[in-house]
Design a protein around this motif. Sequence first.
Motif, PDB file in Angstrom:
ATOM      1  N   GLY A  41       0.797  -1.220   0.000  1.00  0.00           N
ATOM      2  CA  GLY A  41       0.000   0.000   0.000  1.00  0.00           C
ATOM      3  C   GLY A  41       0.832   1.272   0.000  1.00  0.00           C
ATOM      4  N   LYS A  42       2.163   1.141  -0.122  1.00  0.00           N
ATOM      5  CA  LYS A  42       3.042   2.306  -0.071  1.00  0.00           C
ATOM      6  C   LYS A  42       2.716   3.314  -1.163  1.00  0.00           C
ATOM      7  N   ASN A  43       2.580   2.869  -2.391  1.00  0.00           N
ATOM      8  CA  ASN A  43       2.297   3.784  -3.495  1.00  0.00           C
ATOM      9  C   ASN A  43       0.925   4.428  -3.339  1.00  0.00           C
ATOM     10  N   PHE A  44      -0.050   3.664  -2.850  1.00  0.00           N
ATOM     11  CA  PHE A  44      -1.379   4.226  -2.607  1.00  0.00           C
ATOM     12  C   PHE A  44      -1.327   5.296  -1.523  1.00  0.00           C
ATOM     13  N   ALA A  45      -0.571   5.056  -0.457  1.00  0.00           N
ATOM     14  CA  ALA A  45      -0.457   6.026   0.631  1.00  0.00           C
ATOM     15  C   ALA A  45       0.198   7.312   0.141  1.00  0.00           C
ATOM     16  N   HIS A  46       1.223   7.188  -0.686  1.00  0.00           N
ATOM     17  CA  HIS A  46       1.874   8.376  -1.239  1.00  0.00           C
ATOM     18  C   HIS A  46       0.924   9.136  -2.157  1.00  0.00           C
ATOM     19  N   LEU A  47       0.173   8.430  -2.980  1.00  0.00           N
ATOM     20  CA  LEU A  47      -0.797   9.055  -3.865  1.00  0.00           C
ATOM     21  C   LEU A  47      -1.901   9.743  -3.059  1.00  0.00           C
ATOM     22  N   GLU A  48      -2.335   9.112  -1.994  1.00  0.00           N
ATOM     23  CA  GLU A  48      -3.368   9.697  -1.140  1.00  0.00           C
ATOM     24  C   GLU A  48      -2.863  10.979  -0.475  1.00  0.00           C
ATOM     25  N   ALA A  49      -1.602  10.993  -0.046  1.00  0.00           N
ATOM     26  CA  ALA A  49      -1.020  12.195   0.552  1.00  0.00           C
ATOM     27  C   ALA A  49      -0.938  13.318  -0.480  1.00  0.00           C
ATOM     28  N   LEU A  50      -0.568  12.994  -1.708  1.00  0.00           N
ATOM     29  CA  LEU A  50      -0.527  14.003  -2.769  1.00  0.00           C
ATOM     30  C   LEU A  50      -1.921  14.539  -3.082  1.00  0.00           C
ATOM     31  N   ALA A  51      -2.921  13.670  -3.076  1.00  0.00           N
ATOM     32  CA  ALA A  51      -4.297  14.110  -3.336  1.00  0.00           C
ATOM     33  C   ALA A  51      -4.778  15.047  -2.234  1.00  0.00           C
ATOM     34  N   CYS A  52      -4.454  14.748  -0.983  1.00  0.00           N
ATOM     35  CA  CYS A  52      -4.834  15.632   0.130  1.00  0.00           C
ATOM     36  C   CYS A  52      -4.138  16.985   0.009  1.00  0.00           C
ATOM     37  N   LEU A  53      -2.865  16.969  -0.364  1.00  0.00           N
ATOM     38  CA  LEU A  53      -2.130  18.218  -0.548  1.00  0.00           C
ATOM     39  C   LEU A  53      -2.728  19.032  -1.695  1.00  0.00           C
ATOM     40  N   ALA A  54      -3.075  18.378  -2.800  1.00  0.00           N
ATOM     41  CA  ALA A  54      -3.700  19.071  -3.936  1.00  0.00           C
ATOM     42  C   ALA A  54      -5.044  19.663  -3.526  1.00  0.00           C
ATOM     43  N   PHE A  55      -5.813  18.942  -2.721  1.00  0.00           N
ATOM     44  CA  PHE A  55      -7.097  19.435  -2.223  1.00  0.00           C
ATOM     45  C   PHE A  55      -6.905  20.726  -1.424  1.00  0.00           C
ATOM     46  N   LEU A  56      -5.923  20.732  -0.530  1.00  0.00           N
ATOM     47  CA  LEU A  56      -5.664  21.912   0.292  1.00  0.00           C
ATOM     48  C   LEU A  56      -5.190  23.088  -0.558  1.00  0.00           C
ATOM     49  N   ILE A  57      -4.290  22.828  -1.495  1.00  0.00           N
ATOM     50  CA  ILE A  57      -3.759  23.903  -2.331  1.00  0.00           C
ATOM     51  C   ILE A  57      -4.843  24.494  -3.223  1.00  0.00           C
ATOM     52  N   LYS A  58      -5.760  23.655  -3.698  1.00  0.00           N
ATOM     53  CA  LYS A  58      -6.819  24.133  -4.582  1.00  0.00           C
ATOM     54  C   LYS A  58      -7.834  24.993  -3.825  1.00  0.00           C
ATOM     55  N   ARG A  59      -8.139  24.661  -2.594  1.00  0.00           N
ATOM     56  CA  ARG A  59      -9.232  25.315  -1.886  1.00  0.00           C
ATOM     57  C   ARG A  59      -8.803  26.394  -0.891  1.00  0.00           C
ATOM     58  N   TYR A  60      -7.526  26.462  -0.580  1.00  0.00           N
ATOM     59  CA  TYR A  60      -7.060  27.431   0.410  1.00  0.00           C
ATOM     60  C   TYR A  60      -5.942  28.286  -0.153  1.00  0.00           C
ATOM     61  N   ASP A  61      -5.873  29.497   0.368  1.00  0.00           N
ATOM     62  CA  ASP A  61      -4.794  30.412   0.034  1.00  0.00           C
ATOM     63  C   ASP A  61      -3.874  30.450   1.245  1.00  0.00           C
ATOM     64  N   PHE A  62      -2.614  30.192   1.040  1.00  0.00           N
ATOM     65  CA  PHE A  62      -1.650  30.157   2.130  1.00  0.00           C
ATOM     66  C   PHE A  62      -0.797  31.415   2.105  1.00  0.00           C
ATOM     67  N   ALA A  63      -0.518  31.961   3.263  1.00  0.00           N
ATOM     68  CA  ALA A  63       0.325  33.149   3.358  1.00  0.00           C
ATOM     69  C   ALA A  63       1.172  33.073   4.619  1.00  0.00           C
ATOM     70  N   VAL A  64       2.391  33.558   4.509  1.00  0.00           N
ATOM     71  CA  VAL A  64       3.281  33.617   5.664  1.00  0.00           C
ATOM     72  C   VAL A  64       2.777  34.720   6.585  1.00  0.00           C
ATOM     73  N   GLY A  65       2.907  34.515   7.872  1.00  0.00           N
ATOM     74  CA  GLY A  65       2.421  35.473   8.856  1.00  0.00           C
ATOM     75  C   GLY A  65       3.042  36.852   8.700  1.00  0.00           C
ATOM     76  N   ASP A  66       2.323  37.875   9.122  1.00  0.00           N
ATOM     77  CA  ASP A  66       2.795  39.254   9.025  1.00  0.00           C
ATOM     78  C   ASP A  66       4.072  39.447   9.829  1.00  0.00           C
ATOM     79  N   GLY A  67       4.998  40.174   9.255  1.00  0.00           N
ATOM     80  CA  GLY A  67       6.239  40.500   9.953  1.00  0.00           C
ATOM     81  C   GLY A  67       7.256  39.376   9.996  1.00  0.00           C
ATOM     82  N   TYR A  68       6.991  38.261   9.317  1.00  0.00           N
ATOM     83  CA  TYR A  68       7.946  37.149   9.359  1.00  0.00           C
ATOM     84  C   TYR A  68       9.089  37.425   8.396  1.00  0.00           C
ATOM     85  N   GLU A  69      10.304  37.229   8.865  1.00  0.00           N
ATOM     86  CA  GLU A  69      11.486  37.382   8.022  1.00  0.00           C
ATOM     87  C   GLU A  69      12.256  36.065   8.053  1.00  0.00           C
ATOM     88  N   PHE A  70      12.487  35.503   6.883  1.00  0.00           N
ATOM     89  CA  PHE A  70      13.178  34.219   6.795  1.00  0.00           C
ATOM     90  C   PHE A  70      14.667  34.426   7.040  1.00  0.00           C
TER      91      PHE A  70
END
Length: 99
Positions: A41-70
């Motif tokens: 099930g290793k390949n399925f688990a990796h594919l499932e993790a990628l699908a969850c990540l794609a779901f989050l990226i498609k539906r949410y906008d991500f931004a670094v917190g205000d005032g953060y300096e890398f």
Amino acid sequence: KDEYWPCFSAQKFNPNRWKSKNPFTPGAYFPFSAGPRDCIGKNFAHLEALACLAFLIKRYDFAVGDGYEFKPLFNGFGYRPSDGGVKVGMRLIPTLRSR
């Protein structure tokens, strides 16, 4: 199991077991194993993790917190934040269905 992790005996309470720098035997734990007998099930688990990540990226906008300096810190393998982490905020992207 005690031969691999002698400091993690389940029969007694020992809070000092967490003070050791490297309590695990190297190579004793592989979540999906390796080689010809690896997890089917290793390949399925990796594919499932990628699908969850794609779901989050498609539906949410991500931004670094205000005032953060890398401030990068090289750890011998790559760079990481010197302050221990990055604060990231999420905002739901409005779609036609949610209006």
